[in-house]
Scaffold this motif. Structure first.
Motif, PDB file in Angstrom:
ATOM      1  N   VAL A  30       0.835  -1.200   0.000  1.00  0.00           N
ATOM      2  CA  VAL A  30       0.000   0.000   0.000  1.00  0.00           C
ATOM      3  C   VAL A  30       0.870   1.251   0.000  1.00  0.00           C
ATOM      4  CG1 VAL A  30      -1.743   1.322   1.270  1.00  0.00           C
ATOM      5  CG2 VAL A  30      -1.949  -1.161   1.103  1.00  0.00           C
ATOM      6  N   ALA A  31       1.904   1.288   0.835  1.00  0.00           N
ATOM      7  CA  ALA A  31       2.802   2.444   0.876  1.00  0.00           C
ATOM      8  C   ALA A  31       3.473   2.657  -0.478  1.00  0.00           C
ATOM      9  CB  ALA A  31       3.845   2.270   1.966  1.00  0.00           C
ATOM     10  N   SER A  32       3.853   1.579  -1.125  1.00  0.00           N
ATOM     11  CA  SER A  32       4.476   1.672  -2.444  1.00  0.00           C
ATOM     12  C   SER A  32       3.506   2.251  -3.469  1.00  0.00           C
ATOM     13  CB  SER A  32       4.948   0.283  -2.887  1.00  0.00           C
ATOM     14  OG  SER A  32       5.466   0.324  -4.189  1.00  0.00           O
ATOM     15  N   LEU A  33       2.280   1.786  -3.447  1.00  0.00           N
ATOM     16  CA  LEU A  33       1.266   2.297  -4.379  1.00  0.00           C
ATOM     17  C   LEU A  33       0.981   3.781  -4.129  1.00  0.00           C
ATOM     18  CD1 LEU A  33      -1.155  -0.758  -4.338  1.00  0.00           C
ATOM     19  CD2 LEU A  33       0.263  -0.010  -6.270  1.00  0.00           C
ATOM     20  N   ILE A  34       0.915   4.170  -2.868  1.00  0.00           N
ATOM     21  CA  ILE A  34       0.685   5.577  -2.522  1.00  0.00           C
ATOM     22  C   ILE A  34       1.841   6.428  -3.042  1.00  0.00           C
ATOM     23  CG2 ILE A  34       0.592   7.230  -0.609  1.00  0.00           C
ATOM     24  CD1 ILE A  34      -1.050   5.093   0.923  1.00  0.00           C
ATOM     25  N   LYS A  36       3.755   5.916  -5.537  1.00  0.00           N
ATOM     26  CA  LYS A  36       3.708   6.000  -6.995  1.00  0.00           C
ATOM     27  C   LYS A  36       2.676   7.007  -7.499  1.00  0.00           C
ATOM     28  CE  LYS A  36       5.488   1.364  -7.676  1.00  0.00           C
ATOM     29  NZ  LYS A  36       5.180  -0.024  -8.048  1.00  0.00           N
ATOM     30  N   LEU A  37       1.734   7.396  -6.641  1.00  0.00           N
ATOM     31  CA  LEU A  37       0.735   8.392  -7.038  1.00  0.00           C
ATOM     32  C   LEU A  37       1.337   9.790  -7.153  1.00  0.00           C
ATOM     33  CD1 LEU A  37      -2.310   7.282  -4.858  1.00  0.00           C
ATOM     34  CD2 LEU A  37      -2.053   7.033  -7.337  1.00  0.00           C
ATOM     35  N   ARG A  38       2.421  10.034  -6.437  1.00  0.00           N
ATOM     36  CA  ARG A  38       3.118  11.332  -6.447  1.00  0.00           C
ATOM     37  C   ARG A  38       2.159  12.499  -6.172  1.00  0.00           C
ATOM     38  NH1 ARG A  38       8.073   9.811  -7.863  1.00  0.00           N
ATOM     39  NH2 ARG A  38       8.392   8.277  -9.480  1.00  0.00           N
ATOM     40  N   LEU A  39       1.406  12.368  -5.097  1.00  0.00           N
ATOM     41  CA  LEU A  39       0.432  13.384  -4.711  1.00  0.00           C
ATOM     42  C   LEU A  39       1.101  14.537  -3.978  1.00  0.00           C
ATOM     43  CD1 LEU A  39      -2.344  11.019  -3.341  1.00  0.00           C
ATOM     44  CD2 LEU A  39      -2.330  12.181  -5.550  1.00  0.00           C
ATOM     45  N   ASP A  40       0.509  15.729  -4.109  1.00  0.00           N
ATOM     46  CA  ASP A  40       0.980  16.855  -3.300  1.00  0.00           C
ATOM     47  C   ASP A  40       0.425  16.691  -1.882  1.00  0.00           C
ATOM     48  OD1 ASP A  40      -1.708  17.626  -3.419  1.00  0.00           O
ATOM     49  OD2 ASP A  40      -1.344  19.321  -4.751  1.00  0.00           O
ATOM     50  N   ASP A  41       0.765  17.614  -0.993  1.00  0.00           N
ATOM     51  CA  ASP A  41       0.340  17.496   0.415  1.00  0.00           C
ATOM     52  C   ASP A  41      -1.179  17.430   0.560  1.00  0.00           C
ATOM     53  OD1 ASP A  41       2.952  17.460   1.264  1.00  0.00           O
ATOM     54  OD2 ASP A  41       3.003  19.597   1.797  1.00  0.00           O
ATOM     55  N   GLU A  42      -1.886  18.229  -0.224  1.00  0.00           N
ATOM     56  CA  GLU A  42      -3.352  18.221  -0.148  1.00  0.00           C
ATOM     57  C   GLU A  42      -3.917  16.881  -0.622  1.00  0.00           C
ATOM     58  OE1 GLU A  42      -7.200  20.550  -2.064  1.00  0.00           O
ATOM     59  OE2 GLU A  42      -5.254  21.579  -2.007  1.00  0.00           O
TER      60      GLU A  42
END
Length: 84
Positions: A30-34, A36-42
């Protein structure tokens, strides 16, 4: 273990999972998938809220199911949890 301690264990487990998922050093899938999303702080905060709510609902449904108040799969019955 009392019923309150049992229920609190589910709460603590949810928090532990969320913390692990958002830990940059975590090796979980799950951490790896998150990551890979490369999300900003929001985006990360919104995803944290989504996962927190999803886990809360799933774990609460399991607790209700064990008490016979909700289905687990297609079965609704009262369970009795015993130790060894």
């Amino acid at each position: 273990m009392t019923a309150e301690e049992f229920t609190k264990g589910f709460y603590l487990q949810r928090n532990s999972l969320i913390n692990e998922y958002f830990n940059r050093n975590s090796q979980t899938e799950v951490a790896s998938l998150i990551s890979k999303l490369r999300l900003d702080d929001e985006g990360m905060e919104r995803l944290r809220q989504v996962l927190n709510s999803s886990l809360r609902d799933a774990l609460y449904t399991i607790l209700l199911g064990l008490d016979g108040e909700a289905n687990i799969g297609n079965c609704q019955t009262v369970y009795k949890i015993l130790d060894e």
